[in-house]
Design a protein around this motif. Structure first.
Motif, PDB file in Angstrom:
ATOM      1  N   CYS A  60       0.844  -1.293  -0.086  1.00 51.78           N
ATOM      2  CA  CYS A  60       0.030  -0.030   0.067  1.00 51.78           C
ATOM      3  C   CYS A  60       0.895   1.264   0.038  1.00 51.78           C
ATOM      4  CB  CYS A  60      -1.072  -0.106   1.225  1.00 51.78           C
ATOM      5  SG  CYS A  60      -0.225   0.000   2.833  1.00 51.78           S
ATOM      6  N   LEU A  61       1.853   1.338   0.972  1.00 55.60           N
ATOM      7  CA  LEU A  61       2.597   2.663   0.817  1.00 55.60           C
ATOM      8  C   LEU A  61       3.569   2.638  -0.526  1.00 55.60           C
ATOM      9  CD1 LEU A  61       3.907   5.071   2.035  1.00 55.60           C
ATOM     10  CD2 LEU A  61       5.544   3.541   3.383  1.00 55.60           C
ATOM     11  N   GLU A  62       3.793   1.659  -1.048  1.00 53.30           N
ATOM     12  CA  GLU A  62       4.673   1.674  -2.357  1.00 53.30           C
ATOM     13  C   GLU A  62       3.690   1.924  -3.476  1.00 53.30           C
ATOM     14  OE1 GLU A  62       7.684  -2.019  -1.489  1.00 53.30           O
ATOM     15  OE2 GLU A  62       5.907  -2.572  -2.325  1.00 53.30           O
ATOM     16  N   LYS A  63       2.404   1.796  -3.406  1.00 49.25           N
ATOM     17  CA  LYS A  63       1.614   2.301  -4.451  1.00 49.25           C
ATOM     18  C   LYS A  63       1.343   3.820  -4.239  1.00 49.25           C
ATOM     19  CE  LYS A  63      -0.921  -2.000  -5.193  1.00 49.25           C
ATOM     20  NZ  LYS A  63      -2.111  -3.140  -4.745  1.00 49.25           N
ATOM     21  N   HIS A  64       1.040   3.920  -2.867  1.00 53.24           N
ATOM     22  CA  HIS A  64       1.334   5.536  -2.757  1.00 53.24           C
ATOM     23  C   HIS A  64       2.143   6.269  -3.035  1.00 53.24           C
ATOM     24  CE1 HIS A  64       0.472   9.376  -0.279  1.00 53.24           C
ATOM     25  NE2 HIS A  64       1.714   9.052  -0.002  1.00 53.24           N
ATOM     26  N   ILE A  65       3.605   6.175  -2.979  1.00 58.44           N
ATOM     27  CA  ILE A  65       4.582   6.540  -3.575  1.00 58.44           C
ATOM     28  C   ILE A  65       4.446   6.467  -5.382  1.00 58.44           C
ATOM     29  CG2 ILE A  65       7.123   6.656  -3.901  1.00 58.44           C
ATOM     30  CD1 ILE A  65       7.097   5.405  -0.982  1.00 58.44           C
ATOM     31  N   GLN A  66       4.122   5.242  -5.678  1.00 51.93           N
ATOM     32  CA  GLN A  66       4.044   5.394  -7.001  1.00 51.93           C
ATOM     33  C   GLN A  66       3.027   6.141  -7.763  1.00 51.93           C
ATOM     34  OE1 GLN A  66       1.470   2.042  -8.693  1.00 51.93           O
ATOM     35  NE2 GLN A  66       3.311   1.641  -9.918  1.00 51.93           N
ATOM     36  N   GLN A  67       1.891   6.638  -6.998  1.00 56.22           N
ATOM     37  CA  GLN A  67       0.860   7.676  -7.384  1.00 56.22           C
ATOM     38  C   GLN A  67       1.274   9.190  -7.098  1.00 56.22           C
ATOM     39  OE1 GLN A  67      -1.805   6.685  -9.125  1.00 56.22           O
ATOM     40  NE2 GLN A  67      -2.345   8.943  -9.215  1.00 56.22           N
ATOM     41  N   ARG A  68       2.204   9.143  -6.331  1.00 60.85           N
ATOM     42  CA  ARG A  68       2.799  10.674  -6.043  1.00 60.85           C
ATOM     43  C   ARG A  68       3.817  10.938  -6.940  1.00 60.85           C
ATOM     44  NH1 ARG A  68       1.798  13.162  -1.026  1.00 60.85           N
ATOM     45  NH2 ARG A  68      -0.401  12.844  -0.645  1.00 60.85           N
ATOM     46  N   VAL A  69       4.683   9.989  -7.414  1.00 60.73           N
ATOM     47  CA  VAL A  69       5.496  10.118  -8.533  1.00 60.73           C
ATOM     48  C   VAL A  69       4.688  10.356  -9.636  1.00 60.73           C
ATOM     49  CG1 VAL A  69       7.496   8.744  -9.949  1.00 60.73           C
ATOM     50  CG2 VAL A  69       7.346   8.690  -7.250  1.00 60.73           C
ATOM     51  N   LYS A  70       3.933   9.931 -10.110  1.00 60.44           N
ATOM     52  CA  LYS A  70       3.087   9.941 -11.418  1.00 60.44           C
ATOM     53  C   LYS A  70       2.569  11.274 -11.136  1.00 60.44           C
ATOM     54  CE  LYS A  70      -0.652   7.752 -14.104  1.00 60.44           C
ATOM     55  NZ  LYS A  70      -1.558   6.772 -14.215  1.00 60.44           N
ATOM     56  N   GLN A  71       2.151  11.860 -10.344  1.00 60.19           N
ATOM     57  CA  GLN A  71       1.306  13.092 -10.171  1.00 60.19           C
ATOM     58  C   GLN A  71       2.594  14.313 -10.258  1.00 60.19           C
ATOM     59  OE1 GLN A  71      -0.573  12.943  -6.488  1.00 60.19           O
ATOM     60  NE2 GLN A  71      -2.400  11.687  -7.261  1.00 60.19           N
ATOM     61  N   SER A  72       4.027  14.066  -9.882  1.00 60.35           N
ATOM     62  CA  SER A  72       4.665  15.047  -9.528  1.00 60.35           C
ATOM     63  C   SER A  72       5.710  15.067 -10.602  1.00 60.35           C
ATOM     64  CB  SER A  72       5.708  14.891  -8.361  1.00 60.35           C
ATOM     65  OG  SER A  72       4.560  14.765  -7.135  1.00 60.35           O
ATOM     66  N   TYR A  73       5.756  14.100 -11.506  1.00 57.40           N
ATOM     67  CA  TYR A  73       7.039  13.929 -12.545  1.00 57.40           C
ATOM     68  C   TYR A  73       6.498  13.234 -13.901  1.00 57.40           C
ATOM     69  CZ  TYR A  73      10.054  14.163  -8.441  1.00 57.40           C
ATOM     70  OH  TYR A  73      10.407  14.592  -7.143  1.00 57.40           O
ATOM     71  N   LEU A  74       6.980  13.885 -15.018  1.00 62.30           N
ATOM     72  CA  LEU A  74       6.640  13.286 -16.283  1.00 62.30           C
ATOM     73  C   LEU A  74       7.545  12.312 -16.908  1.00 62.30           C
ATOM     74  CD1 LEU A  74       5.532  16.811 -18.025  1.00 62.30           C
ATOM     75  CD2 LEU A  74       3.923  14.743 -17.234  1.00 62.30           C
ATOM     76  N   ASP A  75       8.706  12.311 -16.211  1.00 62.39           N
ATOM     77  CA  ASP A  75       9.858  11.352 -16.758  1.00 62.39           C
ATOM     78  C   ASP A  75      10.225  10.279 -15.800  1.00 62.39           C
ATOM     79  OD1 ASP A  75      11.062  12.901 -14.688  1.00 62.39           O
ATOM     80  OD2 ASP A  75      12.674  13.404 -15.348  1.00 62.39           O
ATOM     81  N   LEU A  95      10.938  11.193  -1.825  1.00 57.76           N
ATOM     82  CA  LEU A  95      10.246  10.828  -0.602  1.00 57.76           C
ATOM     83  C   LEU A  95       9.431  12.062   0.100  1.00 57.76           C
ATOM     84  CD1 LEU A  95      12.994   8.808   0.814  1.00 57.76           C
ATOM     85  CD2 LEU A  95      11.175   7.856  -0.318  1.00 57.76           C
ATOM     86  N   GLU A  96       9.913  13.082  -0.137  1.00 62.73           N
ATOM     87  CA  GLU A  96       9.157  14.351   0.399  1.00 62.73           C
ATOM     88  C   GLU A  96       7.960  14.413  -0.196  1.00 62.73           C
ATOM     89  OE1 GLU A  96       9.922  19.077   1.600  1.00 62.73           O
ATOM     90  OE2 GLU A  96      11.553  17.942   0.611  1.00 62.73           O
ATOM     91  N   LYS A  97       7.691  14.715  -1.393  1.00 61.76           N
ATOM     92  CA  LYS A  97       6.662  14.630  -2.394  1.00 61.76           C
ATOM     93  C   LYS A  97       5.760  13.589  -2.122  1.00 61.76           C
ATOM     94  CE  LYS A  97       8.471  17.170  -6.364  1.00 61.76           C
ATOM     95  NZ  LYS A  97       7.766  18.354  -6.077  1.00 61.76           N
ATOM     96  N   SER A  98       6.213  12.458  -1.501  1.00 59.66           N
ATOM     97  CA  SER A  98       5.327  11.246  -1.115  1.00 59.66           C
ATOM     98  C   SER A  98       4.785  11.153   0.499  1.00 59.66           C
ATOM     99  CB  SER A  98       6.039   9.766  -1.470  1.00 59.66           C
ATOM    100  OG  SER A  98       6.361   9.932  -2.633  1.00 59.66           O
ATOM    101  N   GLY A  99       5.183  12.206   1.047  1.00 58.60           N
ATOM    102  CA  GLY A  99       4.764  12.379   2.338  1.00 58.60           C
ATOM    103  C   GLY A  99       5.771  11.686   3.477  1.00 58.60           C
ATOM    104  N   ILE A 100       6.876  11.351   3.000  1.00 59.65           N
ATOM    105  CA  ILE A 100       7.576  10.670   4.073  1.00 59.65           C
ATOM    106  C   ILE A 100       8.353  11.672   4.995  1.00 59.65           C
ATOM    107  CG2 ILE A 100       9.679   8.853   4.222  1.00 59.65           C
ATOM    108  CD1 ILE A 100       7.042   7.881   2.583  1.00 59.65           C
TER     109      ILE A 100
END
Length: 571
Positions: free
Chosen positions: A190-205, A481-486
């Motif tokens: 669940c936390l990895e999926k959360h980070i995955q979603q945050r990365v998708k929202q924050s980066y195009l590359d 990690l910061e963008k993912s709320g870590i």
């Protein structure tokens, strides 16, 4: 030493394979399937699938030291003790420093496995295809030499290997990490999926995916025919898997080769050198020293595959001298042993996450979340050359967090059964640039127990490039990690020596020009056409992906070519 003078006929084969690890096992399988009587030489002892995995089912309390290596042994073997997979339950699959010394001109942690199956018993099993971003890298960025092949040349061989080995993963549609022939993937928690979603929202590359690994999540008919079963998510793989859930030479390629009736496996056989026939202008065989009798014996064959693992392959070729090749077999250009490179693992870090208190996960998954390389990918954008992959995993801390609790008795027991908060570990796997000064050579002063010169390792980091890459990873990973709320994010440089990545490559590199490379596009020595090298020594550059899948694909491709040339009587 005594020279064995038994008849040549009993020691003559169609093909000889030096080494029984990941690439050697594949060479044996392909050669035997092609109908060639094949001798596989392994310097270590025999290890048979299942019956020679003595600790595979042990609990911690079944071992005298509960899995730990005693201090006296650690002090005696300071290099191998640094390996993440080395403990009381796996130590029998690792080379001990004091038994097999080498000379470190620069600090280099050489991790080895001398037994049938080699390091295929103890590898980390992560498998990614290379793309043209890697094969075209040297030409684009002006280092090493241009690869003589491209992705299209290796793609069908990747597929062949993946289908037989069994690789779990998703078809992610990433051009820099080509899709393959996959079994069902493992799942992000669940936390990895959360980070995955945050990365998708924050980066195009950038894209987070589940790792691709050589584990049977859902065995197919070809795997069942090998006698292998589904991975049990125990993550005790380095002990040897009695289920055959992960790929090794022992559970897969060597038994498959043996079923043809064309395989002869000879353990306890240290290869001294390759024999060069001056009149025929090709190799005629190999000299071995029996580790038990110390007797030297010669074996003969039409073609020879050298798959002793990167540094030992370099050692064997350097020690294979003759009037024609006084500096090592095929070494007319003087680059044998040079341009050794590795992966940069120095960057790591982590943090904690507040949330998902009611969530957990099942089993011990054998892979992690991955983020394919995104730095310097399509153009040079940083102040260092090349790029890196990112791997991370999220986990819940366990009972041991309460080891210093003030609780006592039943309260302590209750606290110890409660799962702790979520944590994240993140790390890099970066590409290093091959440098001529990074080399191995033979010692003129020190010999091993069989009279063979010890290897001198003179391999170091390329500064400031490699440190700048680590610093960039620290910055990018902290931001992700910061963008993912870590929270409580920390980063560090392991400062580990080269070699501990266990991804050393080069020294016998492929290339287009015999003046600047040792091997051609088919892994054939330019100046000794019946000798092939398809392990890590053959790599022109190292990319940022785990290399074992590429070794296997190169091997399958080279054997196909060698058999074809043999039929045409070109070898």
């Amino acid at each position: 030493m005594n020279l064995n003078i038994t008849s040549n006929k009993s020691r003559t084969y169609d093909a000889i394979v030096v080494g029984s690890g990941i690439s050697g096992g594949w060479a044996a399988k392909e050669l035997c399937e092609a109908g060639l009587k094949t001798l596989v030489l392994e310097r270590g002892r025999e290890v048979k699938h299942i019956e020679d995995y003595p600790t595979a089912m042990y609990n911690p309390w079944d071992m005298p030291h509960h899995g730990r290596i005693p201090l006296a042994e650690q002090e005696k073997d300071p290099i191998v003790k640094r390996c993440y997979a080395y403990d009381e339950a796996t130590s029998h699959f690792f080379v001990k420093d004091h038994e097999h010394p080498y000379v470190q001109e620069k600090p280099f942690d050489w991790i080895r496995g001398y037994q049938v199956g080699g390091k295929s018993l103890i590898w980390a099993r992560q498998t990614q295809r290379w793309s043209d971003f890697e094969f075209e890298g040297p030409a684009r960025d002006g280092f090493a030499v241009d690869w003589p092949i491209r992705y299209k040349d290796l793609a069908p061989w990747y597929s062949k290997v993946e289908k037989f080995v069994g690789i779990s993963g998703n078809k992610d549609g990433i051009d820099s990490l080509p899709d393959g022939e996959f079994l069902p993937p493992w799942e992000l928690n669940c936390l990895e999926k959360h980070i995955q979603q945050r990365v998708k929202q924050s980066y195009l590359d950038r894209q987070v995916i589940i790792g691709r690994c050589a584990h049977l999540t859902q065995p197919k008919e070809i795997h069942l025919k090998q006698g292998r079963g589904q991975c049990q998510a125990r993550h005790l793989c380095y002990r040897g898997c009695p289920y055959g859930g992960y790929f090794s030479s022992n559970s897969s390629t060597l038994p498959w080769a043996a079923k043809t009736g064309n395989l002869t496996l000879r353990p306890h056989s240290v290869v001294h050198s390759i024999i060069y026939d001056e009149k025929k202008q090709k190799a005629s065989g190999v000299r071995i020293i029996d580790t038990q009798t110390k007797e030297m014996t010669e074996f003969y064959a039409k073609i020879i595959f050298v798959n002793a693992a990167c540094l030992n392959t370099n050692l064997i070729l350097l020690n294979s001298t003759s009037n024609r090749f006084p500096n090592g077999l095929g070494n007319d250009n003087g680059i044998l042993g040079k341009y050794v490179a590795f992966h940069n693992y120095r960057g790591a870090g982590g943090g904690t996450y507040e949330g998902f208190d009611k969530e957990y996960y099942l089993g011990r998954r054998p892979t992690t979340a991955f983020m394919p390389s995104f730095r310097n990918l399509r153009k040079q954008e940083a102040d260092f050359l090349r790029g890196y992959m990112v791997a991370f995993s999220a986990y819940r801390t366990g009972w041991n967090r309460n080891i210093h609790s003030d609780a006592f008795g039943s309260d302590f027991k209750r606290e110890s059964t409660e799962v702790g908060p979520w944590g994240v570990f993140i790390m890099m796997q970066g590409e290093t640039v091959p440098q001529e000064q990074n080399h191995v050579r033979l010692s003129t002063e020190h010999k091993d127990a069989w009279g063979i010169p010890q290897l001198i390792t003179s391999v170091g980091y390329n500064e400031p490039n490699d440190t700048k890459m680590v610093q960039d990873f620290h910055h990018q990973a902290s931001e992700i990690l910061e963008k993912s709320g870590i929270k409580d994010i920390f980063m560090y440089d392991t400062k580990q020596s080269p070699g501990l990545d266990i991804h050393e490559m080069g020294g016998v590199r492929m290339g287009k020009d015999p003046k600047t490379s040792m091997l051609n596009a088919h892994n054939q020595l330019h100046h000794c056409k019946n000798v092939f090298v398809t392990d890590g020594a053959a790599m022109t550059s190292v990319g940022n992906q785990n290399p074992s899948l590429t070794f296997m694909a190169l091997t399958a491709r080279a054997v196909n070519f060698a058999v074809s040339e043999l039929k045409k009587k070109n070898l």
